[in-house]
Design a protein around this motif. Sequence first.
Motif, short mmCIF file in Angstrom:
data_model
loop_
_atom_site.label_atom_id
_atom_site.label_comp_id
_atom_site.label_asym_id
_atom_site.label_seq_id
_atom_site.Cartn_x
_atom_site.Cartn_y
_atom_site.Cartn_z
N ALA A 1 8.13 -16.04 -8.51
CA ALA A 1 8.79 -15.57 -9.74
C ALA A 1 8.03 -14.37 -10.30
O ALA A 1 8.64 -13.37 -10.72
N ALA A 2 6.69 -14.46 -10.29
CA ALA A 2 5.89 -13.32 -10.73
C ALA A 2 6.08 -12.12 -9.80
O ALA A 2 6.19 -10.97 -10.26
N PHE A 3 6.14 -12.38 -8.49
CA PHE A 3 6.39 -11.30 -7.53
C PHE A 3 7.72 -10.62 -7.83
O PHE A 3 7.82 -9.38 -7.77
N ALA A 4 8.74 -11.39 -8.16
CA ALA A 4 10.05 -10.81 -8.45
C ALA A 4 9.98 -9.89 -9.66
O ALA A 4 10.61 -8.82 -9.68
N ILE A 5 9.22 -10.29 -10.68
CA ILE A 5 9.08 -9.44 -11.87
C ILE A 5 8.36 -8.15 -11.51
O ILE A 5 8.76 -7.04 -11.93
N GLY A 6 7.27 -8.25 -10.73
CA GLY A 6 6.57 -7.04 -10.30
C GLY A 6 7.47 -6.14 -9.47
O GLY A 6 7.43 -4.91 -9.62
N ALA A 7 8.30 -6.73 -8.62
CA ALA A 7 9.22 -5.94 -7.81
C ALA A 7 10.25 -5.21 -8.68
O ALA A 7 10.56 -4.03 -8.44
N LEU A 8 10.78 -5.88 -9.70
CA LEU A 8 11.72 -5.23 -10.61
C LEU A 8 11.08 -4.03 -11.30
O LEU A 8 11.73 -3.00 -11.50
N SER A 9 9.79 -4.17 -11.64
CA SER A 9 9.11 -3.06 -12.29
C SER A 9 8.96 -1.87 -11.35
O SER A 9 9.14 -0.72 -11.75
N MET A 10 8.63 -2.15 -10.08
CA MET A 10 8.50 -1.06 -9.10
C MET A 10 9.85 -0.38 -8.85
O MET A 10 9.93 0.85 -8.69
N ILE A 11 10.92 -1.16 -8.83
CA ILE A 11 12.26 -0.58 -8.64
C ILE A 11 12.67 0.23 -9.87
O ILE A 11 13.35 1.25 -9.76
N GLY A 12 12.25 -0.24 -11.05
CA GLY A 12 12.60 0.43 -12.31
C GLY A 12 13.77 -0.23 -13.01
O GLY A 12 14.58 0.46 -13.64
N LEU A 13 13.85 -1.54 -12.89
CA LEU A 13 14.95 -2.28 -13.51
C LEU A 13 14.44 -3.13 -14.67
O LEU A 13 13.31 -3.62 -14.64
N PRO A 14 15.28 -3.34 -15.70
CA PRO A 14 14.88 -4.24 -16.79
C PRO A 14 14.93 -5.69 -16.31
O PRO A 14 15.62 -6.00 -15.33
N PRO A 15 14.16 -6.61 -16.93
CA PRO A 15 13.33 -6.40 -18.12
C PRO A 15 11.87 -6.17 -17.76
O PRO A 15 10.99 -6.97 -18.15
N ALA A 16 11.55 -5.14 -17.02
CA ALA A 16 10.19 -4.87 -16.58
C ALA A 16 9.75 -3.49 -17.03
O ALA A 16 10.58 -2.60 -17.31
N ALA A 17 8.42 -3.31 -17.11
CA ALA A 17 7.86 -2.09 -17.69
C ALA A 17 8.25 -0.83 -16.94
O ALA A 17 8.38 0.25 -17.54
N ALA B 1 0.82 -1.21 0.00
CA ALA B 1 0.00 0.00 0.00
C ALA B 1 0.86 1.26 0.00
O ALA B 1 0.63 2.19 -0.78
N TYR B 2 1.86 1.31 0.87
CA TYR B 2 2.72 2.50 0.91
C TYR B 2 3.63 2.57 -0.32
O TYR B 2 4.02 3.68 -0.74
N SER B 3 3.94 1.42 -0.90
CA SER B 3 4.63 1.46 -2.19
C SER B 3 3.77 2.13 -3.24
O SER B 3 4.26 2.91 -4.07
N THR B 4 2.46 1.87 -3.20
CA THR B 4 1.56 2.51 -4.15
C THR B 4 1.52 4.02 -3.95
O THR B 4 1.54 4.79 -4.91
N VAL B 5 1.45 4.46 -2.69
CA VAL B 5 1.49 5.91 -2.41
C VAL B 5 2.73 6.53 -3.05
O VAL B 5 2.66 7.59 -3.70
N SER B 6 3.86 5.87 -2.89
CA SER B 6 5.12 6.37 -3.45
C SER B 6 5.08 6.38 -4.98
O SER B 6 5.46 7.37 -5.62
N GLN B 7 4.62 5.28 -5.57
CA GLN B 7 4.63 5.17 -7.03
C GLN B 7 3.65 6.13 -7.70
O GLN B 7 3.93 6.64 -8.79
#
Length: 477
Positions: free
Chosen positions: A371-387, A301-307
Amino acid sequence: MMLALSILIPAAAAALIAACHRRPNLREAVSLAAAAGLFACVASLGGDVLRGARPSLAAGEILPGFALAFELEPLGCLFALVASGLWFVSGVYSIGYMRGNDERHQTRFYVCFALAIAGAIGVALAGNLLTLYLFYEFLTFVTYPLVTHHGDEPARRGGRTYLALLLVSSMLFLLPAMAITWWIGGSLDFAPGGILAGKLSGPAAAGLAALYAFGIGKAALMPLHRWLPAAMVAPTPVSALLHAVAVVKAGVFSIVKVVVYVFGIGFGAEAFAWLPWVAGFTIIAASIVALRADNLKRRLAYSTVSQLAYVVLAAAILTPLSIVGAALHIAAHALGKITLFFAAGAIYTAAHKTEVSQLDGLGRRMPWTFAAFAIGALSMIGLPPAAGFVSKWFMVSGALAAQHWVALAVLVASTLLNAGYFLPIVYRAFFVPALPDDARHGEAPWPMVAALVATAALTVAMFVWADVPLALARRLA
């Protein structure tokens, strides 16, 4: 016709779902069919929007000079594609979650979910501020029963916070902002270049921008963010709806819409000079809270506030590149965050665990989920290969182009904080031994796993093939 269908399909689906309350399989089939039909309608209009068309529909006047009007422009098209596409995936996930946890009032859940999508699509297609406001408020009311779904005291308390903050902010700040815009600009219709271009400046412009920024409470800028963690009492599919598909996206979408079509990208920077500081503070403060949170949904939830504040920060920089980044992050965050919430719900359903400290070794028993959680986490961090890498690239480029060093410092610092509260979860799940008394179990029900794997795949796909969202975003600048 297609614009009208885009509003009517989810509304009609809600009525049909209610009629099928005694036949659960048919009820859920109606939900999935409506989601597929809605996505087809929006996608059929996307090609026209990319070619420069602006499909529109006038649904009549509420008062003389105040029309209920719809128009599909690039930003609205992007939001509508995200909301309609993720409705289908959320529907599949909800079948597994609601049945797997024996949730009560499932028909009411699906009815309100469909109405929430109708509200989100109405916001996306709004042709003027009045239409946007009406659907914005409609979205608040139809999601309230979802927030209070469990019916216990924590749910009611969270629902009161949710309703109070969103209604008070919109009535005290957003409505006056609209009235001032109409008084100065003579119109509430969204216009390329802005309604207020050349008509307002100085402290008055900054004050009006503040009314909009805090009046759109769904964007969750601090200190008007408390409704979002309070709503975490809802079932996980509702949390995914609030954080990824409809409510918060309606908030940041409205912020970008106001910046682009009410003020205009070329508007005097002094009107928004204060906003990057507020957005930056929200990004860092929410990240620090998330870093210290042990409850997984509270951390998300607080990650969402930040994002969400990323989108506001990028829009406030007022460069073409940053506006592209803001628009792209609406889609990137939706895909990444819904994956994370889907994973949280799968963990709860399969293992009945809610705290980060309880996740040791769980990745070996739920490899698809983590594995899916890891991909979502990479996207929140802003690392490839994620959106998330794509949208953050444009934000950083926009900050560099504007020489906005405060925004750049916030983006760098928040990236490190994001890594600090996401990567330990992945590490614990895969590399820390499980507790000796941990009961053996496998993955959650297959509809949930299928949905979270699909959204993780879409998160990677947006990194590899970002052509359509990028083309829509670039048409804003």
